[in-house]
Design an enzyme around this catalytic site. Structure first.
Site, PDB file in Angstrom:
ATOM      1  CG  ASN A 116      -0.405   0.678   2.418  1.00 16.24           C
ATOM      2  OD1 ASN A 116      -0.480   1.904   2.542  1.00 16.24           O
ATOM      3  ND2 ASN A 116       0.186  -0.102   3.324  1.00 16.24           N
ATOM      4  CG  PHE A 120      -0.466   9.073   6.952  1.00 14.38           C
ATOM      5  CD1 PHE A 120      -0.426   7.716   7.200  1.00 14.38           C
ATOM      6  CD2 PHE A 120       0.561   9.869   7.464  1.00 14.38           C
ATOM      7  CE1 PHE A 120       0.615   7.153   7.942  1.00 14.38           C
ATOM      8  CE2 PHE A 120       1.596   9.325   8.209  1.00 14.38           C
ATOM      9  CZ  PHE A 120       1.630   7.960   8.443  1.00 14.38           C
ATOM     10  CB  SER A 182       3.693   5.351   7.285  1.00 14.03           C
ATOM     11  OG  SER A 182       2.796   4.738   8.163  1.00 14.03           O
ATOM     12  CG  ASN A 184       3.139   4.560   1.684  1.00 17.49           C
ATOM     13  OD1 ASN A 184       3.959   4.185   0.845  1.00 17.49           O
ATOM     14  ND2 ASN A 184       2.383   3.719   2.359  1.00 17.49           N
ATOM     15  CB  THR A 185       4.315  10.567   5.043  1.00 17.08           C
ATOM     16  OG1 THR A 185       2.932  10.214   5.061  1.00 17.08           O
ATOM     17  CG2 THR A 185       4.458  12.064   5.290  1.00 17.08           C
ATOM     18  CE  LYS A 222       2.499   0.216  12.924  1.00 17.36           C
ATOM     19  NZ  LYS A 222       1.114   0.095  12.489  1.00 17.36           N
ATOM     20  CG  ASN A 251       4.196   1.136   9.630  1.00 19.07           C
ATOM     21  OD1 ASN A 251       3.525   0.720   8.685  1.00 19.07           O
ATOM     22  ND2 ASN A 251       3.891   2.246  10.276  1.00 19.07           N
TER      23      ASN A 251
HETATM   24  C1  LIG Z   1      -3.605  -0.726   3.585  1.00 13.95           C
HETATM   25  C2  LIG Z   1      -2.780  -0.502   4.816  1.00 13.95           C
HETATM   26  C3  LIG Z   1      -2.800   0.741   5.427  1.00 13.95           C
HETATM   27  C4  LIG Z   1      -2.045   0.971   6.565  1.00 13.95           C
HETATM   28  N1  LIG Z   1      -2.092   2.190   7.168  1.00 13.95           N
HETATM   29  C5  LIG Z   1      -1.385   2.394   8.317  1.00 13.95           C
HETATM   30  C6  LIG Z   1      -1.474   3.633   8.983  1.00 13.95           C
HETATM   31  O1  LIG Z   1      -2.209   4.546   8.583  1.00 13.95           O
HETATM   32  N2  LIG Z   1      -0.733   3.803  10.111  1.00 13.95           N
HETATM   33  C7  LIG Z   1       0.066   2.806  10.616  1.00 13.95           C
HETATM   34  O2  LIG Z   1       0.709   3.011  11.658  1.00 13.95           O
HETATM   35  N3  LIG Z   1       0.151   1.615  10.001  1.00 13.95           N
HETATM   36  C8  LIG Z   1      -0.549   1.391   8.876  1.00 13.95           C
HETATM   37  N4  LIG Z   1      -0.474   0.177   8.253  1.00 13.95           N
HETATM   38  C9  LIG Z   1       0.444  -0.847   8.798  1.00 13.95           C
HETATM   39  C10 LIG Z   1      -0.250  -1.848   9.715  1.00 13.95           C
HETATM   40  O3  LIG Z   1      -0.773  -1.215  10.845  1.00 13.95           O
HETATM   41  C11 LIG Z   1       0.739  -2.937  10.163  1.00 13.95           C
HETATM   42  O4  LIG Z   1       1.759  -2.347  10.944  1.00 13.95           O
HETATM   43  C12 LIG Z   1       1.383  -3.664   8.984  1.00 13.95           C
HETATM   44  O5  LIG Z   1       0.470  -3.843   7.930  1.00 13.95           O
HETATM   45  C13 LIG Z   1       1.924  -5.026   9.381  1.00 13.95           C
HETATM   46  O6  LIG Z   1       0.893  -5.869   9.865  1.00 13.95           O
HETATM   47  P1  LIG Z   1       0.164  -6.979   8.929  1.00 13.95           P
HETATM   48  O7  LIG Z   1       1.241  -7.771   8.278  1.00 13.95           O
HETATM   49  O8  LIG Z   1      -0.685  -7.756   9.891  1.00 13.95           O
HETATM   50  O9  LIG Z   1      -0.648  -6.220   7.942  1.00 13.95           O
HETATM   51  C14 LIG Z   1      -1.232  -0.074   7.103  1.00 13.95           C
HETATM   52  C15 LIG Z   1      -1.225  -1.329   6.487  1.00 13.95           C
HETATM   53  C16 LIG Z   1      -2.001  -1.552   5.351  1.00 13.95           C
HETATM   54  C17 LIG Z   1      -1.969  -2.918   4.722  1.00 13.95           C
END
Ligand SMILES: Cc1cc2nc3c(=O)[nH]c(=O)nc-3n(C[C@H](O)[C@H](O)[C@H](O)COP(=O)(O)O)c2cc1C
Length: 370
Positions: A116, A120, A182, A184-185, A222, A251
Site C-alpha cells: 500500500n 495517510f 510509514s 508513504n509520507t 511505532k 510497520n
Molecule cells: C492498507 C494498509 C494501510 C495501513 N495504514 C497504516 C497507517 O495509517 N498507520 C500505521 O501506523 N500503520 C498502517 N499500516 C500498517 C499496519 O498497521 C501494520 O503495521 C502492517 O500492515 C503489518 O501488519 P500486517 O502484516 O498484519 O498487515 C497499514 C497497512 C495496510 C496494509
C-alpha cells in the site's frame, strides 16, 4: 466459506473498493442490535485466561486491529464485534488530506501480502476528535489513536503537527501512538533517528499531559522493520530514557529482496509498504531484539505477518504483551480474530505457563540465558 467468497467476489474487485464494501457491511451489521449481538457472540467469544493488562488498561484479550484499517474511527464497534480486543484507529494527521492518487493498494495473493501507498488518507485530527467525542460505544473496547505528520507540513515543523493532533485527540485515546514509520509520507521515517525522535516524543508527552490532567495517557512509538539493528537498539534505549509506555513493532517494509516473494514484477514493482506473511520473520526478529533490550520495562506490541494463533503465540513468547493484525484479516475474513483467540487459549492451556503474562518474553529470556 470466506475463502470462496474472497475468490469469487473480493479478488475480482479493486482492493480499495473491496475494503470500503466490507467496511460498509461491518458498520451496518454493528448498527443492527440483533445482528451485532449474534455476530459478537459468534465471533468474539471471551476467554477468561486471555484477559490482559497492558499499558495500565484491562482488555478482554491480547489481540487487536492494527492501524490503517479504520483511519477515521468510523467502525470501532464493528471491529470489536468481529473480536478485536483493541482497535487502533488512524493514522490521523493534524490536517485532513486525501492521500496519494489511486491506485494505491495492491493484493499479492500468491504471497498472502499487500502493498500500500495510501499516504495517510484521513479526515484530520479535528474531525476524528469530534467523532470520538460523540461516540456512544456499544461494546467496551480499548481505543488506541495513532497519529502521523500531515504531508504538506515540512519535516522541521513535524513536532507542531503531532502536538496539534495530540491536543485534539489525547482525551479520547486509551493510548496514543506516534507513527514515524510509514513509508508513504516523504521524510517521515527520518523522524526515527534519535536526534529527531527525542524532541518529538518529548513534545507529544508534554502536550498529552497538558491536555489530559485526570489520567496519564500511555504513549507508544511505532517503528519500521527496515531499521538497522543498531537503530532498533537506539529507539529502545530512547524509549526507556523518556519513560515511554510502549513500542509497536513493526510497520510495513519497503524491502522486496530476500523475502521469498512469488508475485510477479508488475506487483513487486509497485512503490509502497509491504505487509502480510513476508513480513513475519523480520517483525518477529525486531520484537525479540527489543525485548532483549528493554525486558519488562516497556510494553511491546507485535505486529507484522500475524496470520494465525501460532504466529501470535510466537510473538508473545518473543516479548509482546499485545499483538495486532491487518493484512491477514483481508485473506482470512471475519473469523480471523476468533481463530487467534481460540488458538491462543489452547496453546496457553498446554504450555508450562500459568498465565499469558508469564509467557510474555519467555522464549527470548531462554535464549538470553543460553
Ligand atoms: C492498507 C494498509 C494501510 C495501513 N495504514 C497504516 C497507517 O495509517 N498507520 C500505521 O501506523 N500503520 C498502517 N499500516 C500498517 C499496519 O498497521 C501494520 O503495521 C502492517 O500492515 C503489518 O501488519 P500486517 O502484516 O498484519 O498487515 C497499514 C497497512 C495496510 C496494509
Amino acid at each position: 466459506m470466506y475463502k470462496l467468497f474472497f475468490r469469487l467476489v473480493f479478488k475480482r474487485m479493486d482492493p480499495e473498493q473491496a475494503h470500503y464494501a466490507a467496511f460498509r457491511w461491518i458498520r451496518l451489521a454493528a448498527r443492527i442490535p440483533v445482528l451485532r449481538t449474534f455476530a459478537a457472540a459468534a465471533l468474539a467469544p471471551r476467554y477468561k485466561e486471555l484477559r490482559t493488562e497492558a499499558l495500565g488498561l484491562r482488555m478482554h484479550g491480547p489481540f487487536g486491529l492494527a492501524a490503517g484499517f479504520d483511519k477515521n474511527a468510523v467502525a470501532i464497534d464493528g471491529m470489536a464485534m468481529l473480536g478485536f480486543d483493541h482497535i487502533e484507529i488512524g493514522t490521523v494527521t493534524g490536517e485532513p488530506q486525501p492521500g496519494n492518487p489511486k491506485k494505491r493498494l495492491f493484493r499479492l495473493v500468491a504471497d498472502r501480502a499487500l502493498i500500500n501507498r495510501m499516504g495517510f488518507n484521513n479526515e484530520g485530527s479535528a474531525a476524528v476528535a469530534a467523532r470520538l467525542a460523540a461516540r456512544n460505544p456499544v461494546f467496551r473496547t480499548t481505543v488506541g489513536v495513532n497519529i502521523g505528520k500531515t504531508k504538506v507540513v515540512p519535516e522541521a515543523e513535524a513536532a507542531a503537527d503531532y502536538v496539534k493532533s495530540t491536543e485534539r485527540l489525547a482525551a479520547h485515546a486509551d493510548y496514543l501512538v506516534v507513527n514515524v514509520s510509514s513509508p508513504n509520507t516523504p521524510g517521515l521515517r527520518n523522524l526515527q533517528a534519535t536526534e529527531s525522535l527525542r524532541p518529538l516524543l518529548t513534545a507529544v508527552r508534554e502536550a498529552a499531559d497538558r491536555t489530559v490532567t485526570t489520567r496519564r495517557v500511555p504513549l507508544l512509538v511505532k517503528i519500521a522493520p527496515d531499521l538497522a539493528d543498531e537503530d532498533v537498539d537506539a529507539v529502545a534505549d530512547l524509549a526507556v530514557e523518556l519513560g515511554l509506555d510502549g513500542i509497536i513493532a513493526t510497520n510495513t517494509t519497503i524491502a522486496r529482496e530476500g523475502l521469498g516473494l512469488k508475485s510477479g514484477p508488475e506487483l513487486l514493482g509497485e512503490t509502497g509498504g509491504l505487509s502480510g506473511a513476508p513480513l513475519k520473520a523480520r517483525s518477529l526478529e525486531v520484537l525479540s531484539r527489543l525485548y532483549a533490550r528493554v525486558g519488562d520495562r516497556i510494553t511491546l506490541v507485535g505486529v507484522g505477518g500475524i496470520e494465525n494463533a501460532e504466529d501470535a503465540w510466537q510473538r508473545i513468547l518473543a516479548g509482546a504483551t499485545l499483538v495486532q493484525g491487518y493484512s491477514a484479516f483481508i485473506y482470512e475474513g471475519p473469523f480471523y480474530a476468533r481463530a487467534i483467540h481460540k488458538g491462543l487459549a489452547a496453546r496457553l492451556a498446554t504450555s508450562p505457563y500459568a498465565t499469558l503474562a508469564e509467557a510474555v518474553g519467555a522464549e527470548t529470556r531462554k535464549k538470553a540465558a543460553l
